[in-house]
Scaffold this active site. Structure first.
Site, PDB file in Angstrom:
ATOM      1  N   ASP A 287       4.595 -35.298 -30.460  1.00 51.06           N
ATOM      2  CA  ASP A 287       3.913 -36.196 -29.524  1.00 51.06           C
ATOM      3  C   ASP A 287       4.820 -36.702 -28.411  1.00 51.06           C
ATOM      4  OD1 ASP A 287       5.417 -37.635 -31.355  1.00 51.06           O
ATOM      5  OD2 ASP A 287       4.018 -39.319 -31.456  1.00 51.06           O
TER       6      ASP A 287
ATOM      7  N   HIS B   9      26.839 -23.326 -11.174  1.00 54.99           N
ATOM      8  CA  HIS B   9      26.131 -24.552 -11.528  1.00 54.99           C
ATOM      9  C   HIS B   9      26.935 -25.803 -11.193  1.00 54.99           C
ATOM     10  CE1 HIS B   9      23.062 -26.773 -13.753  1.00 54.99           C
ATOM     11  NE2 HIS B   9      24.022 -27.449 -14.339  1.00 54.99           N
TER      12      HIS B   9
ATOM     13  N   SER C 218      21.938 -31.159 -12.072  1.00 54.71           N
ATOM     14  CA  SER C 218      21.559 -30.533 -13.338  1.00 54.71           C
ATOM     15  C   SER C 218      20.446 -31.342 -14.011  1.00 54.71           C
ATOM     16  CB  SER C 218      22.799 -30.388 -14.223  1.00 54.71           C
ATOM     17  OG  SER C 218      22.530 -29.591 -15.342  1.00 54.71           O
TER      18      SER C 218
END
Length: 517
Positions: free
Chosen positions: A439, A492, A218
């Site tokens: 940023d 998953h 994951s």
């Protein structure tokens, strides 16, 4: 069950929509740099602090570092396993000189099969899913660890801020005096610095600072792609399970959530087809919560209709998640023991709801979940914004009152969680600051990935609710040489549910035991 194999040539052809040491010889310095570090700033900035004079004279890098940087414990046992603990003092900020940056501790557990403590074995680093979750604590030899220990010495590294790696908990983060200070601290806890930590450990732990294999699950797979981008010289081979990230510029979270909302709707439909009786149970619960204006949770938080929908975060996307959620709803209401007593949600349900989400023990997940998608742009509460495009489907109160199934949400973090979940309330301001931060440094390098030489195999789960199949294919087409195992046999949580099979399959794809087509 259907299984597809995708060789690198097929994937690549697809096009998809969506303190510096003063050296007596300049050539020696250049050689050390070229052999040990890629020409990328976030690792290059620390190259002089990672290597000492003794290493440059040909000594073993793994044994020549300061003892204060690496402390290892004695071997101890759990059934069929031998384990040893390692602690590393690493820089918080790798852009600063090693001696200038504040230090944090990173914990790693070395695991071998009984009797193999002194054997020469290749190293495998496991990168845990998350962000913000520690590695599993082995209690026996089973699953993927059992398979890996046939051939490897496994390193379970608690990613910075988790487990025993200077953990960022609800209580420890309360030491910061302002949201600005905490936000400035948390910016160092994404995949780029997790990879920095892994490299710091590798050159101190692996004999001759050799490369190692990594297994990324994951979010750990996201870290693996960052590793491929900026430190491929540290990698022998890469195994990814449910963890191929979008690698586009700016913030990719919007595309992630648009794709994931569609898959979440499909998973809700599957859930209610399996448990149709739960349609009325959930509607009744939502109507009750709406009428009461929410119900107090044991921790001091509040359960609201939209909060209830977050059960889908785990329930819709993991193996046995449907069953766990169904059994949770079996015990929603207290029995009426005294005639005339008011109807109430049971304490059992309320405490189970809180334990389901883990925000009290792993708050870093909520704070950094969306920033893991950012490169030079803010996320601005992406999941919440994209939800507005689907509000006609995810309006729980409206659905319950009109007799429609109430849809659960998936792996999404919303700003109102920092008002309704008690453990997250102190971090509302810092969460907003992180959502607005512009940023963020780069996490991936497409040019490097296009020219990748490291063998990579990835398990891709076709019905993955967390990592969208379409977006995975787009990224895979940019990683040269990657081989995909595309399957709907697992969800998953495939590495947890069928770890030995999954790991054996991926290793087979790289060692020639699995056919190319």
């Amino acid at each position: 069950m259907s299984v597809f194999y995708a060789p690198a040539s097929w994937i690549c052809s697809l096009r998809f929509c969506s303190r510096s040491l003063a050296l007596s010889s300049t050539s020696t310095q250049s050689l050390i740099q070229d052999l040990t570090f890629p020409k990328h700033s976030f690792l290059r900035s620390r190259r002089s602090s990672l290597y000492t004079i003794s290493e440059m004279n040909g000594e073993n890098p793994a044994s020549s570092h300061s003892k204060s940087e690496h402390v290892s414990g004695n071997w101890y046992s759990v059934p069929e396993l031998r384990l040893r603990d390692h602690r590393f003092a690493v820089p918080l900020d790798y852009t600063l000189d090693l001696h200038s940056s504040p230090k944090i501790s990173v914990f790693a557990r070395e695991v071998v099969a009984v009797g193999k403590e002194e054997q020469t074995l290749p190293y495998l680093l496991y990168l845990q899913g998350g962000p913000g979750f520690e590695c599993p604590r082995p209690t026996e030899s089973s699953g993927w660890i059992h398979k890996a220990l046939e051939d490897f010495r496994v390193i379970l590294m608690d990613q910075r801020g988790t487990g025993l790696s200077t953990p960022l908990t609800v209580s420890s983060m309360s030491q910061f005096k302002s949201a600005d200070e905490l936000a400035d601290y948390l910016k160092h806890f994404r995949a780029d610095n997790i990879v920095n930590d892994a490299e710091f450990i590798r050159v101190r732990l692996v004999p001759d600072a050799g490369p190692w294999t990594i297994l990324g699950q994951s979010f750990g797979g996201f870290c693996g792609v960052t590793y491929l981008s900026f430190a491929p010289q540290g990698l022998k081979q890469v195994l990814l399970t449910g963890g191929i990230p979008p690698i586009g510029d700016a913030c990719t979270a919007d595309s992630v959530y648009r794709a994931c909302y569609e898959q979440v709707i499909c998973q809700n439909d599957k859930y209610y087809k399996r448990y149709p009786h739960d349609i009325k149970v959930v509607q009744e619960l939502v109507n009750y919560l709406a009428e009461k204006g929410g119900v107090m949770l044991p921790s001091g938080g509040i359960l609201t209709p939209r909060g209830l929908q977050t059960l889908g975060l785990s329930g819709l996307g993991s193996g046995a998640g449907f069953e766990r959620m169904h059994y949770l709803f079996e015990r929603v209401w207290d029995p009426i023991l005294v005639p005339g007593a008011p109807k109430r949600i049971s304490y059992n349900f309320l405490i189970s709801f809180e334990k389901w989400l883990d925000f009290d023990t792993n708050p870093l997940y909520a704070l950094l979940h969306e920033p893991i998608y950012c490169q030079g742009a803010p996320n601005m509460w992406s999941a919440n914004r994209i939800r507005e495009e689907y509000e006609s489907k995810f309006d729980a109160i409206k659905a319950a009152r009109e007799g429609h199934p109430v849809l659960f949400t998936g792996e999404m973090i919303f700003p109102w969680m920092f008002d309704e979940i008690h453990a997250l309330k102190p971090f509302r301001d810092v969460a907003n600051k992180l959502a607005e931060k512009k940023d963020w440094p780069r996490l991936y390098d497409s040019k490097v990935l296009n020219n990748n030489k490291v063998p990579v195999a990835a398990a891709v789960y076709y019905d993955d609710v967390y990592v969208n199949f379409k977006l995975v294919k787009e990224t895979a087409s940019q990683i040269a040489g990657i081989r995909l195992w595309i399957t709907n046999e697992f969800m998953h949580s495939g590495l947890r549910d069928g770890g030995s099979q999954v790991l054996d399959h991926l290793l087979g794809m790289l060692n020639g035991k699995k056919p190319l087509f």
